[in-house]
Design an enzyme around this catalytic site. Structure first.
Site, short mmCIF file in Angstrom:
data_model
loop_
_atom_site.label_atom_id
_atom_site.label_comp_id
_atom_site.label_asym_id
_atom_site.label_seq_id
_atom_site.Cartn_x
_atom_site.Cartn_y
_atom_site.Cartn_z
N GLY A 125 0.82 -1.21 0.00
CA GLY A 125 0.00 0.00 0.00
C GLY A 125 0.85 1.25 0.00
CB SER A 126 -0.15 4.75 -0.49
OG SER A 126 -1.19 4.82 0.46
CG ASP A 183 0.49 -4.47 5.67
OD1 ASP A 183 0.47 -3.54 4.85
OD2 ASP A 183 0.09 -5.62 5.39
N GLY A 197 -6.82 -4.93 2.20
CA GLY A 197 -7.09 -5.49 0.87
C GLY A 197 -7.64 -4.47 -0.11
CD GLU A 205 -1.64 -6.41 2.90
OE1 GLU A 205 -2.77 -6.47 3.42
OE2 GLU A 205 -1.21 -5.38 2.35
O1 LIG Z 1 -4.37 -4.24 -0.32
C1 LIG Z 1 -3.73 -3.40 0.23
C2 LIG Z 1 -3.30 -3.45 1.64
O2 LIG Z 1 -4.13 -4.19 2.49
C3 LIG Z 1 -2.99 -2.07 2.20
O3 LIG Z 1 -2.18 -2.27 3.32
C4 LIG Z 1 -4.22 -1.28 2.61
O4 LIG Z 1 -5.12 -1.19 1.53
C5 LIG Z 1 -3.84 0.13 3.07
O5 LIG Z 1 -3.27 0.81 1.99
P1 LIG Z 1 -2.87 2.33 2.04
O6 LIG Z 1 -1.71 2.43 2.97
O7 LIG Z 1 -2.54 2.67 0.64
O8 LIG Z 1 -4.07 3.10 2.53
#
Ligand SMILES: O=C[C@H](O)[C@H](O)[C@H](O)COP(=O)(O)O
Length: 366
Positions: A125-126, A183, A197, A205
């Site tokens: 993720g970002s 994460d 997800g 993950e």
């Molecule tokens: O599928 C992506 C993962 O579970 C990410 O950790 C989750 O979506 C959070 O992503 P972000 O840091 O981009 O909000």
């Protein structure tokens, strides 16, 4: 006429709810920071419902049980709710969010990455981009002896771009735990249950998080929620074997899902989103999830579920490889690893502060 559930029925332009959705991959670039730039486009507002691809379940009124509040807990609200829609305002709000993620990452790494650790899990993720950035600034004297374990293609690319040693979870000997895993999350409730997800990464993950003695979540204020399903309204991501999609959709309807749909790969890929494991994602919206069942109620009655009840039920559906509910015990309760819930969740706030949520202290300033 029978319909192919894998077929995306419309190719009209849609709002980008996951710019890297097709394979949960950021733009792998030669330089680590090209990935950080891609983060700005990774996902749109998490409270925006996903555009339909193919919906097989009738949408019902998403009534909240009267025990729910739709307010984010402790009146902490988010940047996006207040954003103006002008391009300049949107850009600066996005920058503010990225900055808040970096601050949260910095705090999480400072408090949870001991230089003596040797095996580190890196999520997707970002937000995780900032985690890797912070770790790389520790320098090779600290990171050189460490091995980093990815949760998918994106985090593998991040690890390699940072020049870290890459390991694979499949190569860990049985019983060998990672020291820590960092994460992100799409939504976090007060019991530290998570929805993950949103970027189509969840199966690996879960493998990496549960292989770690300590799972640490890093996020921003938009992810704080009283009940899963109130901040992240796009549904619970469920990774499904392609051949099982119709049966899974039917079972989700029987379980009371308000809508369930196969995630589109658009705008990056025409057709369905294909995960790093070659599977599909079904996003299933349920009524907001409880942490305790109201007295006299059964799990699933009138479509109302607890996080634990629904999580256990979803994994029983034939054809479901994994789902994005991280639930059960936290790393503090399972010292040897095996926990899906984090020991702590760090949130970058819009005012530049960082909040940390633990089971012992609740949500407090870090
Ligand atoms: O599928 C992506 C993962 O579970 C990410 O950790 C989750 O979506 C959070 O992503 P972000 O840091 O981009 O909000």
């Amino acid at each position: 006429m029978s319909m192919n559930p894998h077929r995306v029925t419309s190719f009209t332009a849609r709002r980008s709810w996951s710019a890297a959705a097709a394979r949960c991959v950021h733009q792998p670039g030669p330089a680590f920071h090209s990935a950080a730039a891609a983060a700005l486009n990774f996902k749109s507002n998490p409270s925006t419902p996903a555009p339909p691809v193919r919906t097989t379940i009738v949408h019902h009124q998403a009534a909240l049980p009267n025990t729910f509040t739709t307010q984010p807990h402790r009146n902490l609200h988010t940047t996006t709710a207040k954003m103006s829609t002008t391009p300049d305002a949107s850009a600066s709000a996005a920058q503010l969010i990225e900055k808040s993620k970096l601050l949260a990452a910095n705090r999480a790494v400072t408090e949870h990455l001991s230089p003596t650790y040797r095996h580190i899990g890196i999520g997707s993720g970002s937000t995780v981009i900032h985690v890797v950035d912070v770790i790389s600034k520790l320098g090779p004297a600290i990171t050189g002896p460490m091995t980093f374990y990815p949760t998918g293609d994106q985090s593998r690319d991040l690890i390699q771009a940072a020049g870290f040693r890459l390991g694979y979870i499949a190569d860990l000997s049985p019983g060998h735990a990672l020291d820590v895993c960092f994460d992100g999350a799409d939504e976090v409730d007060p019991a530290l249950n998570l929805i993950k997800g949103g970027g189509a990464c969840l199966l690996q993950e879960k493998l990496v998080a549960t292989a770690a003695r300590k799972f640490v979540c890093v996020a921003d204020s938009r992810k704080i929620s009283n009940h899963l399903g109130t901040a992240w309204k796009k549904g619970i991501p469920i990774e499904v074997f392609p051949m099982a999609v119709p049966q899974v959709l039917g079972e989700l309807e029987r379980l009371g899902s308000l809508s369930a749909q196969v995630r589109s790969g658009l705008p990056g890929k025409a057709g369905a989103c294909v995960t790093d494991n070659g599977l599909r994602i079904v996003d299933a919206v349920f009524k907001p999830l409880l942490t305790e069942l109201p007295e006299g109620k059964q799990e699933g009655e009138e479509g109302v579920w607890t996080v634990d009840g629904l999580a256990r039920r979803l994994i029983e559906i034939p054809g479901v490889a994994e789902h994005g509910l991280f639930y059960g015990k936290s790393g503090l309760e399972v010292e040897s690893g095996g926990a899906q819930k984090p020991v702590a969740a760090y949130f970058g706030m819009e005012d530049g502060s960082v909040m940390v949520q633990t089971l012992e202290k609740g949500l407090v300033k870090a």
